[in-house]
Design a protein around this motif. Structure first.
Motif, PDB file in Angstrom:
ATOM      1  N   LEU A   1       0.869  -1.175   0.000  1.00  0.00           N
ATOM      2  CA  LEU A   1       0.000   0.000   0.000  1.00  0.00           C
ATOM      3  C   LEU A   1       0.904   1.222   0.000  1.00  0.00           C
ATOM      4  O   LEU A   1       1.778   1.345   0.854  1.00  0.00           O
ATOM      5  CB  LEU A   1      -0.910  -0.003   1.231  1.00  0.00           C
ATOM      6  N   ASN A   2       0.708   2.118  -0.981  1.00  0.00           N
ATOM      7  CA  ASN A   2       1.619   3.256  -1.102  1.00  0.00           C
ATOM      8  C   ASN A   2       0.896   4.596  -1.070  1.00  0.00           C
ATOM      9  O   ASN A   2      -0.297   4.691  -1.364  1.00  0.00           O
ATOM     10  CB  ASN A   2       2.449   3.142  -2.385  1.00  0.00           C
ATOM     11  N   THR A   3       1.640   5.611  -0.711  1.00  0.00           N
ATOM     12  CA  THR A   3       1.205   7.002  -0.870  1.00  0.00           C
ATOM     13  C   THR A   3       2.284   7.707  -1.681  1.00  0.00           C
ATOM     14  O   THR A   3       3.478   7.578  -1.396  1.00  0.00           O
ATOM     15  CB  THR A   3       0.982   7.686   0.484  1.00  0.00           C
TER      16      THR A   3
ATOM     17  N   ILE B   1      -3.210   7.742  -2.965  1.00  0.00           N
ATOM     18  CA  ILE B   1      -3.053   6.393  -2.441  1.00  0.00           C
ATOM     19  C   ILE B   1      -3.035   5.390  -3.587  1.00  0.00           C
ATOM     20  O   ILE B   1      -3.786   5.505  -4.558  1.00  0.00           O
ATOM     21  CB  ILE B   1      -4.200   6.042  -1.466  1.00  0.00           C
ATOM     22  N   GLY B   2      -2.187   4.371  -3.492  1.00  0.00           N
ATOM     23  CA  GLY B   2      -2.106   3.332  -4.507  1.00  0.00           C
ATOM     24  C   GLY B   2      -1.743   1.995  -3.903  1.00  0.00           C
ATOM     25  O   GLY B   2      -1.757   1.818  -2.679  1.00  0.00           O
TER      26      GLY B   2
ATOM     27  N   VAL C   1       3.922  -4.815 -10.420  1.00  0.00           N
ATOM     28  CA  VAL C   1       3.108  -3.724 -10.952  1.00  0.00           C
ATOM     29  C   VAL C   1       2.685  -2.817  -9.803  1.00  0.00           C
ATOM     30  O   VAL C   1       2.277  -3.291  -8.733  1.00  0.00           O
ATOM     31  CB  VAL C   1       1.858  -4.262 -11.679  1.00  0.00           C
ATOM     32  N   GLY C   2       2.793  -1.513 -10.028  1.00  0.00           N
ATOM     33  CA  GLY C   2       2.369  -0.549  -9.022  1.00  0.00           C
ATOM     34  C   GLY C   2       1.335   0.414  -9.596  1.00  0.00           C
ATOM     35  O   GLY C   2       1.483   0.887 -10.724  1.00  0.00           O
ATOM     36  N   TYR C   3       0.290   0.655  -8.817  1.00  0.00           N
ATOM     37  CA  TYR C   3      -0.686   1.689  -9.179  1.00  0.00           C
ATOM     38  C   TYR C   3      -0.393   2.906  -8.307  1.00  0.00           C
ATOM     39  O   TYR C   3      -0.329   2.797  -7.076  1.00  0.00           O
ATOM     40  CB  TYR C   3      -2.114   1.209  -8.928  1.00  0.00           C
ATOM     41  N   HIS C   4      -0.202   4.067  -8.962  1.00  0.00           N
ATOM     42  CA  HIS C   4       0.139   5.292  -8.239  1.00  0.00           C
ATOM     43  C   HIS C   4      -0.848   6.399  -8.595  1.00  0.00           C
ATOM     44  O   HIS C   4      -1.197   6.574  -9.764  1.00  0.00           O
ATOM     45  CB  HIS C   4       1.556   5.740  -8.575  1.00  0.00           C
TER      46      HIS C   4
END
Length: 218
Positions: free
Chosen positions: A26-28, A59-60, A83-86
């Motif tokens: 979980l990213n910001t 948030i991604g 794979v990253g969603y940003h």
């Protein structure tokens, strides 16, 4: 985790030469921007017609495969493709579209193929836990989501290169190793793509920042 850490689980697992796994994250994310000369000159001529440009967080999430190779008793190298969603936003405030004081938010949402290459330093194992530090680089390439060649949208490059560093805790369970990890990513590529519009003329340099909480399973 529901299972309790009793005894020493997965004995000798930390010494294996090759290990496999996967991670969920979980990213910001947000942009760090440098204003252009056009932006400064516009403010100098008439502040009332100027535009304030500010980055905002989004948030991604991330999904990654893990391949680990042991270099020495204390160091391993980790390849973590995925794979990253940003989701990143830039806020424009002021006389944005010539209609007086208003606020316009440009959201840049993208899916990117990412290939982090990292070196991990592992502290001595204490029964079923082991602290570690990790650092490396991450090239990435956007594979979907961004709007291209539209001057009314902030134009951002599709490839990036970042340096990363973080800290984590390996926890050994009877059948697997679980490791929560907090990692910071700092882009060193200028992502700004010149375009003749109010959304692009105010920016000269644009780089990415991301903080990700990874849940690693091996």
């Amino acid at each position: 985790m529901a299972q309790k850490l009793k005894g020493e689980n997965l004995q000798g697992y930390e010494n294996r030469k090759i290990r496999w796994g996967f991670s969920l994250g979980l990213n910001t994310s947000w942009y760090q921007l440098e204003h252009s000369r056009n932006y400064v000159e516009q403010l100098g001529e008439d502040a009332s017609t100027g535009i304030a440009v500010n980055p905002m967080q989004g948030i991604g999430f991330n999904v990654n495969f893990i391949a680990t190779y042991r270099l020495s008793p204390d160091f391993v190298v980790r390849l973590q493709p995925g794979v990253g969603y940003h989701s990143r936003e830039v806020e424009y405030k002021g006389n944005v579209r010539g209609e007086g004081d208003e606020t316009v938010v440009q959201a840049i949402n993208s899916f990117a193929a990412e290939v982090p290459l990292l070196v991990k330093y592992e502290a001595n194992r204490r029964k079923n836990t082991q602290m570690y530090f990790i650092a490396g680089v991450k090239p990435s390439l956007v594979v979907g989501g961004q709007k291209k060649n539209d001057p009314e949208v902030l134009q951002v490059a599709t490839s990036d290169f970042s340096v990363e560093f973080g800290v984590g805790l390996d926890m050994f369970y009877p059948f697997f190793k679980f490791a929560p990890e907090l990692r910071f990513s700092r882009g060193i590529t200028n992502l700004h793509q010149p375009a003749n519009s109010v959304y692009n003329n105010s920016i000269q340099n644009l780089t990415s920042n991301t903080i990700t909480l990874y849940l690693n399973f091996e």
